[in-house]
Design a protein around this motif. Structure first.
Motif, PDB file in Angstrom:
ATOM      1  N   THR A 197      -8.124  -0.859   5.970  1.00 63.97           N
ATOM      2  CA  THR A 197      -7.060  -0.161   4.931  1.00 63.97           C
ATOM      3  C   THR A 197      -6.821   1.307   5.411  1.00 63.97           C
ATOM      4  N   GLN A 198      -5.707   1.816   4.988  1.00 67.51           N
ATOM      5  CA  GLN A 198      -5.193   3.136   5.425  1.00 67.51           C
ATOM      6  C   GLN A 198      -6.024   4.234   4.443  1.00 67.51           C
ATOM      7  N   PHE A 199      -6.103   5.370   4.613  1.00 67.57           N
ATOM      8  CA  PHE A 199      -6.629   6.231   3.958  1.00 67.57           C
ATOM      9  C   PHE A 199      -5.870   6.492   2.510  1.00 67.57           C
ATOM     10  N   ARG A 200      -6.560   6.812   1.454  1.00 68.64           N
ATOM     11  CA  ARG A 200      -5.830   6.909   0.159  1.00 68.64           C
ATOM     12  C   ARG A 200      -4.837   8.274  -0.094  1.00 68.64           C
ATOM     13  N   HIS A 201      -3.649   7.708   0.029  1.00 67.23           N
ATOM     14  CA  HIS A 201      -2.513   8.717  -0.370  1.00 67.23           C
ATOM     15  C   HIS A 201      -1.422   8.058  -0.851  1.00 67.23           C
ATOM     16  N   HIS A 202      -1.339   8.004  -2.021  1.00 62.76           N
ATOM     17  CA  HIS A 202      -0.346   7.112  -2.989  1.00 62.76           C
ATOM     18  C   HIS A 202       1.062   7.072  -2.552  1.00 62.76           C
ATOM     19  N   VAL A 203       1.541   8.463  -2.335  1.00 64.04           N
ATOM     20  CA  VAL A 203       2.629   8.807  -2.052  1.00 64.04           C
ATOM     21  C   VAL A 203       3.326   8.087  -0.818  1.00 64.04           C
ATOM     22  N   TRP A 204       2.407   8.314   0.327  1.00 65.35           N
ATOM     23  CA  TRP A 204       2.610   7.916   1.479  1.00 65.35           C
ATOM     24  C   TRP A 204       2.477   6.348   1.624  1.00 65.35           C
ATOM     25  N   ALA A 205       1.530   5.737   1.106  1.00 66.49           N
ATOM     26  CA  ALA A 205       0.912   4.656   0.917  1.00 66.49           C
ATOM     27  C   ALA A 205       2.623   3.428   0.379  1.00 66.49           C
ATOM     28  N   PHE A 206       3.046   4.266  -0.730  1.00 71.21           N
ATOM     29  CA  PHE A 206       4.516   3.702  -1.181  1.00 71.21           C
ATOM     30  C   PHE A 206       5.472   3.748  -0.432  1.00 71.21           C
ATOM     31  N   ALA A 207       5.773   5.058   0.174  1.00 74.37           N
ATOM     32  CA  ALA A 207       6.890   5.149   0.941  1.00 74.37           C
ATOM     33  C   ALA A 207       6.708   4.529   2.335  1.00 74.37           C
ATOM     34  N   SER A 208       5.451   4.197   2.982  1.00 75.15           N
ATOM     35  CA  SER A 208       5.626   3.596   3.840  1.00 75.15           C
ATOM     36  C   SER A 208       5.586   2.187   4.106  1.00 75.15           C
ATOM     37  N   CYS A 209       5.062   1.429   2.751  1.00 73.50           N
ATOM     38  CA  CYS A 209       5.395   0.024   2.656  1.00 73.50           C
ATOM     39  C   CYS A 209       4.822  -0.590   1.321  1.00 73.50           C
ATOM     40  N   TYR A 210       5.126   0.418   0.286  1.00 73.10           N
ATOM     41  CA  TYR A 210       4.969  -0.145  -1.081  1.00 73.10           C
ATOM     42  C   TYR A 210       3.377  -0.422  -1.031  1.00 73.10           C
ATOM     43  N   PHE A 211       2.630   0.330  -0.845  1.00 72.32           N
ATOM     44  CA  PHE A 211       1.167   0.336  -0.897  1.00 72.32           C
ATOM     45  C   PHE A 211       0.236  -1.067   0.095  1.00 72.32           C
ATOM     46  N   PHE A 212       1.543  -1.615   0.613  1.00 71.65           N
ATOM     47  CA  PHE A 212       0.837  -2.652   1.363  1.00 71.65           C
ATOM     48  C   PHE A 212      -0.174  -2.256   2.779  1.00 71.65           C
ATOM     49  N   GLY A 213      -0.262  -1.036   2.806  1.00 67.51           N
ATOM     50  CA  GLY A 213      -1.157  -0.399   3.778  1.00 67.51           C
ATOM     51  C   GLY A 213      -2.715  -0.465   3.182  1.00 67.51           C
TER      52      GLY A 213
END
Length: 238
Positions: A197-213
């Protein structure tokens, strides 16, 4: 690992699907029919990236439908999944459904349709193999026919820049954040989902792939729709 408790969907999943679908369709109509891009400025490229993000949202919505978390009404859930999958380069929801569940049951094994074969482990080779497993001749034919129809009605540059290119970029985006990054390499023996899983960064997680990271969390709690997946990351960090 703490889990987020399942919660009744109600109409929230359908509302989220409608927002994604409406934003995608509305922006596409504007970009094809009304927008006159100046390709020497950054704006057309930024709009193409925004349309790519919305294309990704179409597939994420179809993906949520595969887990039955768009609507508690199975017919409506599958209808939305079928529609959003079709709009994403004519993917066929009933064909994708068993493959996706096979991915969850047999993650990172030879029975996982999304995984590499042990030979094609690089990004490009794995992506080609991934596409080979999913793309059909009918999709290519329908995409070609749609392209020729669209360029008859709208400027060819707009069709390529805002319909074709975003679809290709969104496909690569989904593969990179949803398959390649979380499943590549070796995983600990005690990692049941063979996912990271990616590091917790909700803005980037949404922008990159709708939290699919937050991919381990998705495999661990597939009952969470994309718009609740960030809560699983919060729970895991507590």
């Amino acid at each position: 690992m703490q889990r987020v408790k399942p919660a009744p969907l109600g109409s929230k999943g359908v509302l989220m699907a409608g927002l994604v679908l409406g934003a995608w369709a509305g922006l596409l109509v504007f970009l094809l029919a009304f927008y006159q891009p100046n390709w020497r400025t950054p704006w057309p490229y930024l709009l193409a990236l925004l349309q790519t993000h919305l294309y990704t949202g179409l597939f994420i919505t179809a993906h949520d439908a595969m887990h039955g978390v768009v609507s508690p009404n199975k017919r409506l859930n599958n209808a939305i999944g079928t529609l959003t999958a079709l709009l994403f380069a004519y993917n066929w929801f009933p064909r994708m459904l068993p493959k996706h569940h096979a991915h969850h049951r047999h993650v990172a094994t030879e029975d996982d349709p999304d995984f590499h074969d042990g030979k094609h482990v690089s990004f490009v080779a794995w992506f080609v193999r991934f596409a080979w497993n999913y793309v059909t001749v009918w999709q290519i034919v329908l995409m070609a026919a749609t392209y020729n129809l669209l360029k008859y009605w709208f400027p060819q540059a707009n069709v390529i820049g805002f319909w074709m290119v975003p679809a290709v970029l969104a496909t690569m985006q989904l593969f990179f954040f949803g398959t390649y990054l979380p499943h590549r390499g070796e995983h600990a023996v005690d990692n049941p989902h063979k996912s990271r899983t990616q590091f917790r960064h909700h803005v980037w997680a949404f922008a990159s792939c709708y939290f699919f990271g937050y991919h381990y969390e998705h495999h661990d709690q597939p009952y969470l729709p994309w718009w609740r997946l960030w809560r699983a990351k919060e729970a895991a960090s507590q």
